[in-house]
Design an enzyme around this catalytic site. Sequence first.
Site: not given
Ligand code: SF4
Length: 572
Positions: A216, A214, A442, A147, A485, A436, A481, A78
């Site tokens: 932000k 983390k 991931c 970050r 993100c 995401c 998930c 990243r």
């Molecule tokens: Fe991975 Fe969950 Fe982040 Fe999506 S929200 S990138 S599935 S950790």
Amino acid sequence: MSLNQDKSKLSEVEHIKEKSKFLEGTIQDSLKDEVTGNLYAQDQHLIKFHGSYVQSDRELDKERKGQKLEPLYSFMIRVRVPGGVATPEQWIVIDDLATKYGMPTIKLTTRQAFELHNIYKHNLKQTIKEINASLLDSIAACGDVNRNVMNTVNPHTSAVHDAVQEAARMVSEHLTPRTTAYYKIWVNEEQVVGPNEEAPIDEPIYGKTYLPRKFKITFAIPPYNDTDVFAHDVGLIAIEEKGRLLGFNISVGGGMGMTFGDETTYPRLGNVIGFTPTEQLTDVCEKLVTIQRDYGNRENRKLSRFKYTIDRMGLDFIKNELNTRLGYDLAPALPFKFTTNGDSFGWIKGVNNKWYNTLYIEGGRVKDNEQFQLRKGLRAIAEMLVGGDFRLTGNQNVVIGNVSEEQKPKVEALLEQFGINAHQKVSSLHQHSIACVALNLCPLANSEAERYLPSLISKIHSILEKYGIGNEPITIRMTGCPNGCGRPYLGEIGFVGRAPGKYNLYLGASFNGDRLNVLYKEALSEEEILVTLDPLIKDFASQKSNNEHFGDYIVRKGLIQHSHSKSDFHLS
Ligand code: SF4
């Protein structure tokens, strides 16, 4: 060491950080080990502070296991872009690196960073070295530190944008870890560490164990909340008066992640606690970081974000502690108003008489396909553009910015030539979507997001068209998930992956990012999603009041009880 922690109960990661010699660990030995494509266990944690995660191609995992092979490990890198503004030269470097060392695509993240995927271990060092040569870096892009600092990217909207951008740069620089390990490992060992120098320098803000989790920070310039300022640990809302930047309102305690089945975890929006003039901003940010450093939970990483510290200690405690550490009382917040958390697409002339073209990037993935050549086209623009820039938005899109009157037709011609303009003719639903990475890269993903969301949106769009509201902008966000993100709990329609092909459906966030959505139905298949949404959209089309957004309608009709954003998320 944190003020409130029993050392014997600290999480494993805390011990790894403490022993790491300011993040150096044994990463160099890990990189040299040719037996595995992965790093040693402790270094898998430490590498995050250097801006990288280990991943594997999950679709190959089973087959490789059958062959008694380890997963096909690779790394995501990243790249921080403070405030989201990269030069054309930097764009070209990232494009080159994607071709030379990784998956030949560039992911634009929801936090204004570049991500390169599928970098194998033997290419990791050279890739990070070349990123640094371009004057970008990956230090603190991940890990338990502050970050990438975000900022509204639309300079055409406000005369104070340059001043806010400079503030974002200052805060980012001030909170960047001071460790020499990053440069020692990735850039130039000899230059950074002298022959007798064993221990890297101290970390004056973070200390040896950095933050509990983390952290932000984002800036936003009203009326645009395109960085989702309330979703961050610290959100800084620019306050201007007659074209002059007065300072910033400060929001604390935002964060999206949660864990399914654990109601002590929840998404939370930030609380606005006061105002600071620009001159004191860096100090305010530093003090907030140190409060979290000292009071954050270092025993249970699921409960270690600043939002939980605030709810555990109380907002008044945090405010008092901040005032004490500053040595003065924070001023009261000043009025502000956000109207949207989306991007404005197409060409707009800025207050500096330069042109800005915001382009929709599906899923934030810059790649070529049979219909259009996004990557080749943006590369060609970067090679041609003199004095312009590439601005990554918080919604995974890109602005070709600072384009002169003379260069505008040339940019336009390249957008036509590579089919990018045709790709812009997508629905408002697509334009207001975020996904995401999720499967197959991931390691935490339960389901698809980036690869699947566009086709699902097309089906939802057909429902909108059926009821005569095909142009309605509705924010839709999907993650694989619950970690958040893609900020799914701020989608008017949010999908969070439960299992392959199954999603929790959340409804009712606001269009401007100041209200969370609420769980509506669990573990739906695509067919169930469409059957569920159809009557809601039908009623919305016939019953919505003027300019009413879908999320507001859902709340007004009482279809959900909207969350007040703290630990009542699960009770709504
Ligand atoms: Fe991975 Fe969950 Fe982040 Fe999506 S929200 S990138 S599935 S950790």
